[in-house]
Design a protein around this motif. Sequence first.
Motif, short mmCIF file in Angstrom:
data_model
loop_
_atom_site.label_atom_id
_atom_site.label_comp_id
_atom_site.label_asym_id
_atom_site.label_seq_id
_atom_site.Cartn_x
_atom_site.Cartn_y
_atom_site.Cartn_z
N SER A 115 5.82 3.98 -13.13
CA SER A 115 4.44 3.56 -12.87
C SER A 115 3.51 4.73 -12.59
O SER A 115 2.29 4.60 -12.69
N GLY A 116 4.08 5.89 -12.27
CA GLY A 116 3.25 7.07 -12.03
C GLY A 116 2.59 7.61 -13.28
O GLY A 116 1.56 8.29 -13.21
N GLY A 117 3.20 7.33 -14.44
CA GLY A 117 2.62 7.81 -15.70
C GLY A 117 2.57 9.33 -15.77
O GLY A 117 3.40 10.03 -15.19
N ILE A 118 1.57 9.82 -16.48
CA ILE A 118 1.46 11.28 -16.67
C ILE A 118 0.82 11.95 -15.45
O ILE A 118 1.30 12.97 -14.97
N TRP A 119 -0.25 11.37 -14.94
CA TRP A 119 -1.01 12.03 -13.88
C TRP A 119 -0.79 11.42 -12.50
O TRP A 119 -1.27 11.95 -11.50
N GLY A 120 -0.09 10.30 -12.41
CA GLY A 120 0.17 9.68 -11.13
C GLY A 120 -0.96 8.78 -10.66
O GLY A 120 -2.07 8.80 -11.21
N LYS A 121 -0.69 7.99 -9.64
CA LYS A 121 -1.70 7.07 -9.10
C LYS A 121 -2.62 7.75 -8.09
O LYS A 121 -3.62 7.18 -7.70
N GLY A 122 -2.27 8.95 -7.68
CA GLY A 122 -3.11 9.67 -6.73
C GLY A 122 -2.51 9.72 -5.33
O GLY A 122 -1.72 8.86 -4.95
N PHE A 123 -2.91 10.74 -4.61
CA PHE A 123 -2.40 10.95 -3.25
C PHE A 123 -2.75 9.76 -2.36
O PHE A 123 -3.90 9.30 -2.33
N MET A 124 -1.74 9.24 -1.65
CA MET A 124 -1.88 8.09 -0.75
C MET A 124 -2.17 6.78 -1.49
O MET A 124 -2.54 5.79 -0.87
N ALA A 125 -2.01 6.76 -2.82
CA ALA A 125 -2.37 5.56 -3.59
C ALA A 125 -1.16 4.90 -4.25
O ALA A 125 -1.32 4.04 -5.11
N GLY A 126 0.05 5.30 -3.88
CA GLY A 126 1.25 4.72 -4.48
C GLY A 126 1.54 3.33 -3.93
O GLY A 126 1.81 3.16 -2.74
N THR A 127 1.49 2.32 -4.80
CA THR A 127 1.70 0.94 -4.34
C THR A 127 3.17 0.68 -4.00
O THR A 127 3.48 0.04 -2.99
N GLN A 128 4.09 1.14 -4.84
CA GLN A 128 5.52 0.96 -4.55
C GLN A 128 5.89 1.61 -3.22
O GLN A 128 6.71 1.10 -2.46
N THR A 129 5.25 2.75 -2.95
CA THR A 129 5.54 3.48 -1.72
C THR A 129 4.97 2.77 -0.51
O THR A 129 5.67 2.50 0.47
N HIS A 130 3.68 2.45 -0.56
CA HIS A 130 3.00 1.95 0.63
C HIS A 130 3.21 0.45 0.86
O HIS A 130 2.94 -0.04 1.97
N LEU A 131 3.69 -0.26 -0.15
CA LEU A 131 4.08 -1.65 0.06
C LEU A 131 5.57 -1.76 0.41
O LEU A 131 6.12 -2.86 0.47
N GLU A 132 6.20 -0.58 0.59
CA GLU A 132 7.57 -0.47 1.10
C GLU A 132 8.61 -1.08 0.16
O GLU A 132 9.62 -1.61 0.61
N PHE A 133 8.38 -0.97 -1.15
CA PHE A 133 9.40 -1.38 -2.11
C PHE A 133 10.46 -0.30 -2.29
O PHE A 133 11.58 -0.60 -2.67
N ILE A 134 10.08 0.96 -2.05
CA ILE A 134 11.03 2.06 -2.22
C ILE A 134 11.83 2.22 -0.94
O ILE A 134 11.28 2.54 0.11
N PRO A 135 13.14 2.00 -0.99
CA PRO A 135 13.96 2.20 0.21
C PRO A 135 14.12 3.70 0.49
O PRO A 135 14.12 4.52 -0.42
N GLU A 136 14.29 4.04 1.76
CA GLU A 136 14.52 5.44 2.16
C GLU A 136 13.48 6.36 1.51
O GLU A 136 13.81 7.42 0.97
N ARG A 137 12.22 5.97 1.58
CA ARG A 137 11.19 6.70 0.83
C ARG A 137 10.83 8.04 1.44
O ARG A 137 10.11 8.83 0.82
#
Length: 384
Positions: free
Chosen positions: A253-275
């Motif tokens: 989902s990050g693609g080529i340039w990413g979603k941006g600093f502090m804008a990762g949905t998988q990260t901030h919605l806590e879908f990624i374990p042990e992030r």
Amino acid sequence: MSAVFDKPSLPRRLLPFLLGFDWLLAAGVLLLCGAGLLTMYSSGYDHGTRFFDHGRNMLLAGGIMFVVAQVPPQKLMAAAVPLYVLGVALLVAVALFGITKKGATRWINLGVVVQPSELLKIAMPLMLAWWFQKREGALRPLDFLAAGALLLVPVGLIMKQPDLGTSLLVLAAGLSVIFFAGLSWKLVLPPLLIGAIGVAMVVWYEPQLCANGVRWAVLHDYQQQRICTLLDPTKDPLGKGFHIIQGMIAIGSGGIWGKGFMAGTQTHLEFIPERTTDFIFAAFSEEFGLAGNLVLIFGYCCVVLRGLWLAMHAPTMFSRLLAGAMAMIFFTYAFVNMGMVSGILPVVGVPLPFISYGGTAMVTLGMGLGILMSVARSRRSAPG
């Protein structure tokens, strides 16, 4: 006359210590540390003081690097046998009297709770480099067999704990020393070929091997589950396969340039374990994309390739083998972590250097960098 006795300024007193540092190596490390702090600030924003603790651990590693860099390789060689014997003795003590957590016996109480297997990441390459230095110019096949035995003893004890991640790192460090010492390709290629055939057979017979009730004799249950999950994580998407699936979703989902600093949905919605630890590469990839990953890989290439360059130009066999092993430790850390998060390697407990949260691993990395800096200093001071 008074000028002769004037006290040197602080910069002049520090100059002898700083001149020996390898600044190309340091530049690569600083790039990785910057990426680590950015990622930890984003992924660990709701983990209390984790960002500040990560910065503190980096400063601690930097202090350890500075101290170890002042120790010449000759003194490091003198410490090789005592450190190895101490490490193996502590591993035996762990097997007999160790502390068990979550089904693994990896720690021992020596007034403070320690994990002796971490010591072997440094003690093992030191020991093998010492072994081959003592036999320089007169190496026989028996010497390589003895080196293999010295390696297999601690690796076997660590695997028994069980701790697949640390045993893999110790094994990689030891094998790199043995290879750089001059092991013939005729002896290297057959195990690689057998391993490739074994992997192909596991992939081919995956449905039968991973069926319920089938036991693999040489692996623990959790290790077998990790391999089966790697081959097909969709069989248990909310259980054993959850880590791999969410990691791959975040990276893609990050693609080529990413979603941006502090804008990762998988990260901030806590879908990624042990992030903030083992899966922090997924959080980094989601926010900074392929472009950020290329910068990160460039940083690791700087560290690894510079370490190998220092090994090639080291003045002694001991320094050459030790520097080569330290470079390969950094490579193994990065390759295994990125591989497991990307779904091409089984999930093992290997952190991403300077990015993942963790004090013990940071201390080990600081010692490894200090050894590389020590070799760089000795190269500059060597005659000719």
